[in-house]
Scaffold this active site. Structure first.
Site, PDB file in Angstrom:
ATOM      1  CG  ASP A 287      -1.671   1.174   1.315  1.00  0.00           C
ATOM      2  OD1 ASP A 287      -1.635   2.041   0.700  1.00  0.00           O
ATOM      3  OD2 ASP A 287      -2.783   1.377   2.292  1.00  0.00           O
ATOM      4  CB  SER A 288       0.809   4.259  -1.933  1.00  0.00           C
ATOM      5  OG  SER A 288      -0.565   5.137  -1.656  1.00  0.00           O
TER       6      SER A 288
ATOM      7  N   GLY B 150      -0.771   6.052   1.435  1.00  0.00           N
ATOM      8  CA  GLY B 150      -1.844   7.167   1.390  1.00  0.00           C
ATOM      9  C   GLY B 150      -3.011   7.182   2.571  1.00  0.00           C
TER      10      GLY B 150
ATOM     11  N   GLY C  97     -10.617   4.626  -1.296  1.00  0.00           N
ATOM     12  CA  GLY C  97     -11.506   5.210  -0.487  1.00  0.00           C
ATOM     13  C   GLY C  97     -12.999   4.571   0.038  1.00  0.00           C
TER      14      GLY C  97
ATOM     15  CG  ASP D 261      -5.888  -4.884   1.988  1.00  0.00           C
ATOM     16  OD1 ASP D 261      -5.679  -4.313   3.158  1.00  0.00           O
ATOM     17  OD2 ASP D 261      -6.448  -4.173   0.998  1.00  0.00           O
TER      18      ASP D 261
END
Length: 376
Positions: free
Chosen positions: A92-93, A95, A221, A271
């Protein structure tokens, strides 16, 4: 990375496929255990591999950047060698973590400034830097840097947030394409579709990322405060647009019922921290519904934890014993419950795949949802 769409359900958008990476193959639909800091909490790598049979795990850019840090990871030869996981990894970045630091971060067109939750030190993530960090971590699948918009954001904020995410995405892709992997195996990038709960924005985002021609796509999101039905609606809207021949990853979702509903709508990858976090708090997920192992009713129940045996722990230990471990605050309780829940989640998506291939997914899913919503 390669994706082969193998089967499509006749009565829904559910699908079964095969992702091939340099670290192995992944049968979809798939659930990815969350190993935020390079470890799936309370679960040993051999248990993940041999008992739970996880085909891919997730790591987190934000947390691994702070600890153990990029220098250590690079000296180790990447996260695979550092944590002894030989199968695929997705990162995951960061963010979402930056989003969760609302009081300690500042966003701009250039990037995100934030303070560490560990020591308060100041850091700055640009899209380019996030690509470099994930190159160093060495994940097989890396995420573009995005702003995770709150689920209750108004339209004006959501539109502005999406514009920021899309400008960052262009820079991520440009920098990713101008760099290469560090450890001798391939990496691929997934753009993230944002847009909050607004159909117009979700369609715009899905169309824009589809034009990139990426190896796969993430839907972000969601499950961040919006109603569940809105989440399903957004998934439907996005999956009508995303390329059919690429995997679709719904980030951070969710309950067993959420997984089945999203699979029906065409999602391939998931996930969530729920199986391990809830397990550590005494909640077990089963085919018959959820069980709270702290409840008095289990104190003298000597039957196996779960007769269906998703994991070796299910028949090795009794409900009474696990109840005792939780009441006594023994660490073994956290391990047993985490192993059971992850094994159940992996069984659920594997069985969903089997039902899709057999052509019986919708009827099976309907019956499963009714049972999964029960409390045992």
């Amino acid at each position: 990375m390669d994706f082969k769409l193998e089967y499509k359900d006749k009565g829904s958008n559910a699908r079964a496929g095969l992702i091939t990476t340099d670290h192995g193959c992944i049968e979809t639909p798939i659930f990815m255990p969350v190993g935020t800091q390079g470890t799936v909490k309370a679960v040993h790598m051999t248990e993940l591999r041999d008992d739970i049979n996880a085909q891919i795990i997730l790591g987190n850019t934000y947390h691994l950047y702070l600890r153990p840090g990029l220098e250590i990871l690079e000296q180790a030869g990447g996260l695979h060698r550092f944590n002894s996981w030989e199968r695929p990894i997705l990162t995951d970045s960061g963010g979402f973590q930056v989003f969760s630091l609302a009081e300690n971060r500042k966003l701009s067109n250039e990037g995100a400034e934030f303070r560490s939750h560990i020591d308060g030190s100041k850091h700055f993530f640009t899209p380019e830097k996030v690509m470099d960090i994930q190159r160093t971590i060495g994940a097989d699948i890396i995420m573009a840097f995005d702003e995770c918009c709150p689920g209750d954001a108004d339209y004006h904020y959501a539109k502005k947030s999406l514009a920021l995410t899309e400008s960052w995405l262009e820079r991520c892709v440009r920098h990713f394409n101008s760099t290469g992997p560090k450890y001798g195996y391939g990496q691929c990038i997934f753009p993230i579709v944002q847009g909050c709960v607004y159909p117009e924005l979700r369609r715009q985002a899905a169309q824009n990322v589809s034009e990139i021609g990426a190896d796969g796509y993430a839907i972000g999101g969601l499950a961040v405060g919006e109603p569940t039905e809105k989440m399903y609606e957004m998934v439907e809207i996005v999956n009508e647009i995303l390329p059919e021949d690429k995997p679709r990853y719904l980030m951070g979702v969710g309950t067993p019922v959420n997984l089945l509903e999203a699979i029906e709508r065409g999602v391939d990858m998931f996930d969530c921290i729920m199986p391990t976090r809830n397990g550590r708090n005494g909640q077990l997920f089963t085919i018959n519904g959820t069980m709270n192992m702290r409840n008095r009713k289990w104190a003298d129940d000597f039957s196996p934890i779960d007769e269906n045996r998703y994991s070796f722990v299910d028949t090795l230990y009794s409900k009474a014993y696990l109840h005792h471990l939780f009441k006594a605050d023994e660490l073994l309780a956290l391990q047993i419950a985490s192993i059971h829940n992850l094994a159940f989640y992996l069984w659920l998506v594997k069985e969903a795949r089997r039902q899709i291939i057999a052509g019986d997914f919708l009827l099976w899913k309907k019956n499963m949802v009714a049972d999964l919503n029960k409390r045992v």
